[in-house]
Structures are given as C-alpha cells and as structure tokens.
Design an enzyme around this catalytic site. Structure first.
Site, PDB file in Angstrom:
ATOM      1  N   ASP A 159     -36.640  41.892  21.901  1.00  0.00           N
ATOM      2  CA  ASP A 159     -36.574  41.193  23.180  1.00  0.00           C
ATOM      3  C   ASP A 159     -37.386  39.910  23.051  1.00  0.00           C
ATOM      4  OD1 ASP A 159     -36.570  40.275  25.752  1.00  0.00           O
ATOM      5  OD2 ASP A 159     -37.422  42.092  26.654  1.00  0.00           O
ATOM      6  N   HIS A 215     -33.487  43.007  25.158  1.00  0.00           N
ATOM      7  CA  HIS A 215     -33.872  43.183  26.564  1.00  0.00           C
ATOM      8  C   HIS A 215     -33.176  44.390  27.174  1.00  0.00           C
ATOM      9  CE1 HIS A 215     -36.109  41.372  29.818  1.00  0.00           C
ATOM     10  NE2 HIS A 215     -35.068  41.266  30.607  1.00  0.00           N
ATOM     11  N   SER A 242     -37.395  44.078  33.615  1.00  0.00           N
ATOM     12  CA  SER A 242     -37.539  42.622  33.568  1.00  0.00           C
ATOM     13  C   SER A 242     -38.415  42.166  34.742  1.00  0.00           C
ATOM     14  CB  SER A 242     -36.173  41.954  33.562  1.00  0.00           C
ATOM     15  OG  SER A 242     -36.274  40.608  33.164  1.00  0.00           O
TER      16      SER A 242
END
Length: 726
Positions: A670, A702, A584
């Site tokens: 995601d 994610h 991320s």
C-alpha cells in the site's frame, strides 16, 4: 484516495497467469451448511465485469471472474446470452483467462487472452489470434470501420527511476531522482502508451504507431485508467484520449489531465481543454492549490482539473467527457462537459451531484441527449439530460447502477446494478417516451437478464436494510443505512458496528463489496450502522466539501451522532456491545475515535488507516491529496488554520487516551497509506498495554485481492469482534 468506487472494477480486472499456473476455475456449485453468509460463500460468487450488446441488439456478451480459494487464483471467462437473458452459455473453454469482450460484427467477438487479441464466433467456434505482440497487449479498442485498432501496452520509463548499469544485472537497488517513483502498489519503471495498428482481414499488423511518440506521459492514467479513457470518432479518423502531461513533482501535486484529439492521417495532436499557447502558472508544491494562481477564477476556464473518459456523439459533432473544475482536488464536482467540434465551445450540464458514468442517447431519441449515473441520497441512480440541460431521473431504487451503454436496439439501455443485498447483475432498462414530465421514473421499465449468483443467493438469508435520517450537531440531517442481523428476532438486542467510510469523499451507497460486505456482518449477528457523514457525495457539493481541512471535526461528530442515535432509539441495538470499523479514511476515523469515544466502543478495527498525518504527508505518492486536505506541509510557520488543526489532531497524538482493544490491518504494498502507519498504531497500543493485533499482508496493496488473504481477513475480522462484543 476518494475513488473507492473503482474498487469493484479493479477487483474484476483480468489476472494473467503463466502457463504452469493456469487453473480452469468455473462457476461454483457450493452447497452451504446454513443460510448465513460465510467468507467461502462470498468467494464462490461469480463477479460480472465488462458487458456489451451486439451491433444488432440481439445478444449480450459479458465477462465473469471466478475464484478458487484452494488454488488462490482467478479465472475470467466470457459468457453470452440473448438480449432477453435466454440461452445463456459460457464461451470460454480453456484454462486461459479471456477478458474485455467486444463485438466486431453481429457474429464475431474480439477479446483479450494471454496478452493478445483473439476473436471467436458468437456460437463459440472458430477461435483465431489476431495480434502477435509476444503477449504485450493490455487493452484494445477497434475503430468503428474495423480497419484500425488501438492497442495499449507498456513501454520502459526511466525518467525518474534510472536504469542500473548493464554490468550489474543482479542489482536490486533503485536510484530515484524525482517524485511519483511509486504509484498505488508498484514502482513506476514502465508506463502505458496507446498504439494504432492497421487491421486487414483477420490479422492485426505488427507495425504500430505510438500516438504519444517520444512523450514521457502515461495514457491511460495510473492507477485505475483503462481503455475507457480513449475513444474513436465515428468516421475512424481521429482518437480522443485522456492524458496528464506532467511527470515527477509536477505530476504529484496536480490532477490536471486533458482531453486530446489525435488525427490518424496527419499524426497531429490538439488539446481540447486548453488553448495552444496555455502556460500553467507556477505553484508552491508544499501548499494547497486551492489558493494558488492555477485555481484563480480567470484560469478555471482552461479546464485545470481532472478531464477524462471522452465519448464522441453518434454524429461525430460533439465530444463529451467527465470534467472537474479545480486542479489538485480529486473530489471536485464531476461534471459532464460537451465540446462542439466545429466551434470549440464547451458547455457543462448543471447537476447537483457527481456524474459517475455516461453514454450518448440514440440519435433518434429526441427526449434525451445523454444518459448518466449519479449518486443522490445513498443510491447511484440513472438519469437523462436533453439539449436544454433538463435532467430527468429514470430510476429511483435502493440500488447502485454501476455501468450503462446503449443496447443497440434504438430504445433500451444495457446496464449493471448491485445493492447492499445483491451482487452485480445485468439489466435492460427501457426509459419512458419522455412525454410526461412527472412520471419518468414510473414509466421506466427494468428487466433483469442475468442471474449469475442465484444458485448461491437462494441458499442465503440476508439482513433487512433500513434507511434512517439522524440529526447532526450542526442542525442538519445525515442519511444512515441500518442493516439488521440476518437471524434477527424481535425483542433481542445485538452487538452493533459503526461503519466508517473511506475516501474521505466516497459515498456510503448501495455498494456490494467482497470484503466490506454488510450482509456478512449481518450474518455474523451484527447490526450495521453506516452513516453518510459530512464529506460524502450525494447531498450537495457544500456537504461534500466541508470535510477538507476538518477531518477531526464535524464528520467525527456525525459518526457519534449516528451511533448514539442507534444506541438510544433502536431497541435491537445493545449499547454495551458497540464496535467501530473502517478502512483508509475510515481507518483514520477509527484511530481518531479511539481517542475521543468516551467508553462508547468495546472494540476497534482499522484497515489501511492514516495514523500519523505528518508522516503520511511525505509518505503518500499523490501529494495533491494531502495538500488539498491538510492545506500545507507540516513544517510551515506560521501554519494556516486548517493545517494547524489537522496536524494537532493527528491520531498519533491522542494515544494517551486510548483504552480499547484494536485490530490494525495493512498491506505492505500500500503506497497510498504506507503500512508503517498501521505498524505505528499497533505498536502504540501494545506499548500502552492495550490488547491489539496487527494483520499485515506482504503482497497486498490498499485492498486485499487474493482469495486466501481475503478469507484470512474475514476470519480475523470476525474473530476479533466476537472476542470483545459477544
């Protein structure tokens, strides 16, 4: 993006399986061939979920998730034990998952299975189905007097994605008319609502009252909210609930949720956060809310940020909840707010860091008003606060306490805890008597009562965890966790990984992860360097907020300071075999470091990372995040200074400086950071002639949640690192 703290909770959520897919997966009896952690050993571990003490405090029921790599499925079961940990046994006997256990009385446990509410006696007998909803129950909470129950279920929602014509039943297109048409990993074509049902004897009435009747708002809030966002008053007459009463574009740019009070008798709703005549100021959706009227000082008294997770005091005179001050800022200081029912006054506990969870202390405890969990210096510890607002620390271990509640015996706290070297287990915590102001931590007694994975942990050797403070380029210090290889030998040098945290405001604390697990990195012979760079909580709000608008500045210097310190000062670090990994914002960090590292690293791995920030501004679904972090949309001229810097320093503009092998990983579901970001990074590396691989998961978001995908992730991760660092 901040809330990776939710990761562990979500990975333990129930997985409902159809009848033909059910697998009766139980505790693994895996026998390991060596003392080094493997992906298979990780996935063999039981994962403790919800926990609750019986009303008389004599027993504890809890949920455990077990996983089968071969079947690629999970099975969630209920277990029960005495409050001292003795007489532990599994209650679940079928292949159906059983979740969310709660006590109805000292002998009866309610739980969720197959989308219905069931009960079972504490001895495992007399299973009965209470609800009949055709499998629609997604969560529940009984009233204190047991005459009513809140049921969470989904209802159709077509405010944004319109229904297709009836004569086109096989059409797959979606006609989208506003923002927030996707959230996290799904298209928003249904939303949850809470319904109230009456309970008579051993049956739940089929007639339901929607407490949000006719309102197009979700409750609990997407994507991670659950039954903890609703609470019954002690007299069972009212419900406090969390809701962000916005849709579409307005929803996508705002974090403004409120606590509402619903009266069962009158069916009237009152907002506890704002006056009845409150009208939200108009905002420009393409610019940060930090400079707009909604966050003007005179408007902040109206609780315009996140307000969630209400809990009534035992006497019903107060409601406490978690509250953030500013709208559009998901990483604002998470405060404890206490609302007095009689006067409507609100007070906030003055504390230096985010409150992650809390519970009311027993009424008879005069030394504490509330207990809460908060991160400070890389550890999530337990605290108490009294009516005067005086905070006392109850634990100070190198651990992350992850949940707490009363043990219902008038003196103890039932809690869960994990660390970098231990998965979640259940504990009884007995605070001191409060008479000493200096010895609270030393007076606290901690007793472990579950040992869910002892049979696996006893077969493993873990790397030693060390704490180090490193000077940063701005003259401050950052806390860095160092994890030594599990097979560490004095005098040897080892390949070393710089761990780049996500969020960007999530702590590098004592977390246990089933993917980003430092001990499996140690088992593969790597030193782990994990810095709490600028932007992370647990070091004061100023430190945390310095990252917004400065993604490419001080935090990147902090990463380099941490790895340079390790390479220069730790004799076991091989400075010629360094890698950087992260997910991320950590993936963004890897992409950015790839353009500035000046030959420090020999390999990179970026999972679900942001690569092209201009593209991400319009691709992500929670637009408040990009607005706050970047300051404004990329097309504005002239640009605000932070926006100009952010878009200028986007990693995709630095590919010309890339020269190091890189593995890009992404999930196609995601919707927070779209998979095209990872695709762009991989394509750029290959077109430059840089060795690269792209691991893409069509069915993951994610995170990576399916067992076989998890194994594939770990094998690919270490094969790549071993190729370039060993």
């Amino acid at each position: 993006m901040k809330k990776f703290f939710f990761m562990l909770a979500v990975m333990m959520l129930p997985t409902f399986l159809s009848a033909q897919d059910e697998v009766n997966i139980g505790k693994s009896n895996i026998k390991l061939n060596s003392r080094m952690m493997t992906p298979e050993a990780l996935w063999a571990m039981g994962r403790i979920g919800s926990v609750e003490a019986s009303p008389d405090g004599k027993q504890v029921v809890y949920q455990v998730g077990y996983y089968s790599v071969k079947a690629n499925k999970s099975h969630h079961v209920l277990c029960i034990m005495d409050a001292d940990g003795k007489n532990n046994k599994q209650l679940t006997v079928s292949s159906k998952s059983e979740t969310e256990p709660t006590w109805l009385d000292a002998h009866t446990i309610a739980y969720l299975s197959g989308g219905e509410i069931w009960t079972v006696q504490a001895d495992g007998t007399d299973r009965k189905q209470l609800s009949k909803t055709d499998g629609q129950v997604e969560g529940f909470k009984f009233s204190p007097d047991r005459t009513k129950v809140i049921i969470l279920k989904s209802i159709p929602f077509h405010e944004i994605i319109k229904e297709n014509p009836d004569d086109l039943p096989k059409a797959t297109g979606r006609r989208v008319t506003d923002l927030m048409y996707r959230h996290w990993d799904h298209y928003v074509e249904s939303i949850q609502h809470p319904f109230v049902c009456s309970v008579s004897g051993k049956a739940i009435a089929t007639e339901m009252t929607d407490i949000l009747e006719g309102e197009p708002y979700e409750c609990p809030m997407e994507p991670f909210g659950g039954i903890e966002q609703l609470a019954w008053s002690p007299d069972s007459k009212t419900i406090a609930y969390t809701c962000r009463k916005k849709t579409g574009l307005e929803y996508s740019i705002s974090t403004d949720s409120d606590i509402y009070l619903y009266n069962i008798g009158t069916r009237k709703t009152t907002n506890l956060c704002k006056p009845a005549d409150y009208v939200a100021p108009a905002n420009d959706p393409t610019r940060t809310l930090k400079i707009q009227p909604v966050n003007a000082p005179e408007n902040l008294k109206n609780n315009v940020g996140y307000d969630q997770n209400p809990q009534f005091s035992p006497d019903g005179k107060y409601v406490a909840w978690l509250s953030m001050e500013r709208d559009g800022y998901e990483a604002d200081l998470n405060r404890l707010c206490i609302y007095e029912m009689a006067t409507g006054t609100k007070r906030y506990i003055d504390w230096k860091s985010d409150v992650e969870a809390f519970c009311w202390a027993p009424q008879e405890d005069k030394s504490a008003l509330l207990y809460f969990l908060s991160v400070w210096h890389g550890c999530n510890n337990m605290y108490s606060v009294n009516w005067k607002g005086e905070v006392k620390q109850l634990t100070e271990t190198w651990d992350d306490w992850t949940s707490l509640q009363l043990a219902n015996d008038g003196k103890r706290i039932l809690a869960t805890r994990q660390s970098l070297s231990a998965p979640t287990d259940i504990y009884m915590v007995t605070p001191g008597d409060g008479k000493s102001k200096k010895a609270d931590v030393r007076e606290t007694k901690i007793h472990q009562i579950s040992f869910e994975n002892k049979h696996i942990l006893d077969q493993l050797t873990f790397g030693k965890v060390q704490q180090r403070w490193v000077k940063t380029s701005d003259g401050k210090e950052e806390l860095v966790w160092i994890v030594l290889p599990a097979n560490y030998e004095e005098g040897k040098k080892y390949p070393t990984l710089l761990f780049c945290e996500g969020g960007p405001q999530s702590p590098v604390s004592q977390f246990w992860s089933y993917r980003w697990n430092f001990q499996i990195m140690a088992a593969n012979g790597y030193v782990v360097v994990a810095p709490n760079r600028h932007g992370l909580p647990g070091f004061g709000q100023e430190w945390k907020e310095e990252i917004s608008g400065d993604w490419s500045g001080q935090c990147m210097s902090d990463y380099l300071a941490a790895i340079d310190d390790a390479a220069q000062n730790l004799p076991f670090v091989d400075k010629d075999r360094l890698g950087a990994v992260g997910a991320s914002f950590g993936g963004f960090s890897v992409y950015y470091l790839a353009g500035i590292h000046e030959k420090r690293f020999k390999a990179f791995i970026a999972h679900d990372g942001a690569f092209n920030l201009a593209a991400m501004y319009l691709e992500t679904e929670e637009n408040w995040f990009s607005n706050w972090e970047y300051d404004e949309a990329y097309w504005h001229r002239p640009q605000m200074p932070n926006a100009k810097k952010t878009y200028h320093d986007s990693p995709h503009k630095m590919v010309e400086k890339w020269d190091t092998p890189i593995l890009c990983i992404h999930g196609e579901k995601d919707y927070r950071i779209n998979y095209t970001q990872g695709m762009q990074a991989f394509n750029a590396a290959r077109m430059k002639g840089i060795p690269a691989e792209f691991l893409v998961f069509p069915d993951e978001n994610h995170w990576v949640l399916k067992p076989q995908n998890g194994i594939l992730w770990q094998r690919t991760f270490f094969n790549w690192l071993d190729r370039w660092l060993k």
